[in-house]
Write an enzyme that holds these catalytic residues in place. Structure first.
Site, short mmCIF file in Angstrom:
data_model
loop_
_atom_site.label_atom_id
_atom_site.label_comp_id
_atom_site.label_asym_id
_atom_site.label_seq_id
_atom_site.Cartn_x
_atom_site.Cartn_y
_atom_site.Cartn_z
N LYS A 215 15.70 -14.47 13.85
CA LYS A 215 16.06 -13.27 12.73
C LYS A 215 15.96 -11.80 12.13
O LYS A 215 13.93 -11.60 12.87
CB LYS A 215 16.93 -13.67 11.45
CG LYS A 215 14.81 -13.97 10.90
CD LYS A 215 15.32 -15.31 9.67
CE LYS A 215 14.25 -15.39 9.35
NZ LYS A 215 14.61 -15.71 7.41
N TYR B 47 -5.86 10.60 -2.00
CA TYR B 47 -4.98 10.72 -2.97
C TYR B 47 -5.26 10.33 -4.05
O TYR B 47 -6.15 9.46 -4.11
CB TYR B 47 -3.33 10.95 -3.04
CG TYR B 47 -3.09 11.55 -1.48
CD1 TYR B 47 -2.55 12.86 -2.29
CD2 TYR B 47 -2.10 11.16 -0.27
CE1 TYR B 47 -2.18 14.18 -0.96
CE2 TYR B 47 -1.26 11.94 0.27
CZ TYR B 47 -1.32 13.35 -0.34
OH TYR B 47 -1.11 14.28 0.49
#
Length: 356
Positions: free
Chosen positions: A35, A253
């Site tokens: 899956k 950042y």
């Protein structure tokens, strides 16, 4: 030239992982769970490596059709069953085994016009509380299905919620016993964790998923380190920039990482737009030129920074393993507060795959 990031799949390792599953559950047949596009590995890339399986289990009808078109003639189990009554036409054409977990599916199956009966997996809710009939209804549902002309072979299935714990299946097994008292049927109960750790639940069919890809069902690599299972996927890149920083300078950042003494930082061509977890903190393990080191600072969209202190020889073009054979995806995921399942499934489409 393309960016140096890539995901490499070792299909021989996948074959070996399947063999380990068979040794763990020698009396059971195996549904190989593919899956979520084979847990992010790509069903078309890996299905042939699992060709020794007894059957494939999945969710997506299009992927099931793809397997048939690629030549797979064995069983295919649709784990959530059909989503619309009209899907049964394709189930009939491509001979798919369907899960039945709700009343509307019972009615749709009864009313369908099929060329031949379909094999059915009757799902019982043993405590996960997602899909499945309550245990006290299981035998009534079983008899309803048994009376239908559209029903072939029947198997009872369930899904354990806590099989990664030593005592995690006791209550679920009690519920299943209640549901099947006096009923003669085949069973499919075991997910990856139960396949490894609860042999009393193997019965007729096991359904390994994450362990076929070489990651841990518990989220902790140490729990499967002695099984022989190995990672199939290696996510790798290269250093594309180097900064030599002085004490007090900051990285990334928000300046989340502060340098305390002169330090070389490597910039790697990999970021959260590639599927690397944005929330991986400073200290997340990474391999640079075969040497274990750590990430520093905030992960950016396209880049991340690593500490080059343990590997002073590293420079532009030095190889970096983000996860794989040495840096386990479970360890990266644990550092980022998630699971290896999520990281494997989240590798971005822009990352090229190669198979070996």
């Amino acid at each position: 030239m393309t960016r140096p990031i890539q995901a490499s799949l070792d299909l021989q390792v996948m074959k070996q992982n399947l063999a380990i599953v068979r040794r763990a559950a020698p009396e059971a047949r195996v549904w190989s769970v593919v899956k979520a596009n084979a847990y992010g590995h790509g069903i078309e890339r890996v299905w042939s490596a699992l060709g020794a399986t007894d059957g494939f289990a999945m969710l997506n009808l299009e992927e099931a059709i793809t397997l048939r078109e690629r030549g797979w003639k064995g069983p295919i189990l649709m784990l959530e069953g059909f989503f619309h009554a009209q899907d049964l036409e394709a189930y009939d054409t491509y001979r798919l085994t369907t899960c039945i977990h709700s009343n509307w599916q019972l009615k749709a199956l009864q009313n369908a016009r099929l060329n031949a009966p379909l094999d059915i997996y009757v799902k019982v809710n043993s405590g996960m509380n997602r899909l499945g009939f309550q245990p006290e209804r299981a035998q009534t549902v079983w008899q309803q299905l048994r009376a239908m002309r559209n029903v072939g072979e029947m198997t009872l299935m369930s899904h354990f919620a806590q099989a990664d714990h030593p005592e995690g299946i006791g209550e679920a097994m009690r519920r299943i016993a209640l549901a099947t008292e006096g009923l003669q049927c085949a069973y499919s109960l075991s997910n990856s964790a139960a396949t490894l750790w609860h042999p009393q639940a193997h019965y007729d069919w096991v359904r390994p998923g994450i362990i076929l890809y070489g990651a841990s069902p518990s989220g902790q690599w140490r729990d499967i380190a002695d099984t022989g299972l190995k990672p199939v996927m290696t996510l790798s890149s290269e250093i594309i920039g180097v900064q030599t920083l002085s004490a007090g300078e900051r990285v990334g950042y928000g300046g989340g990482y502060s340098v305390t003494q002169e330090q070389r930082i490597g910039i790697v061509a990999a970021g959260y737009a590639d599927g690397y977890p944005r929330h991986a903190p400073t200290g997340t393990p990474v391999l640079v030129d075969g040497i274990r080191t750590r990430t520093v600072g905030t992960v950016s969209m396209d880049m991340l920074a690593v500490d080059l202190t343990p590997c002073p020889q590293a420079g532009i073009g030095t190889p970096v393993e983000l996860w794989g054979k040495e840096i386990k995806v479970d360890d990266v995921a644990s550092a980022a507060g998630t699971l290896g399942y999520e990281l494997l499934c989240a590798v971005a489409p822009r990352v090229p795959f190669v198979t070996t």
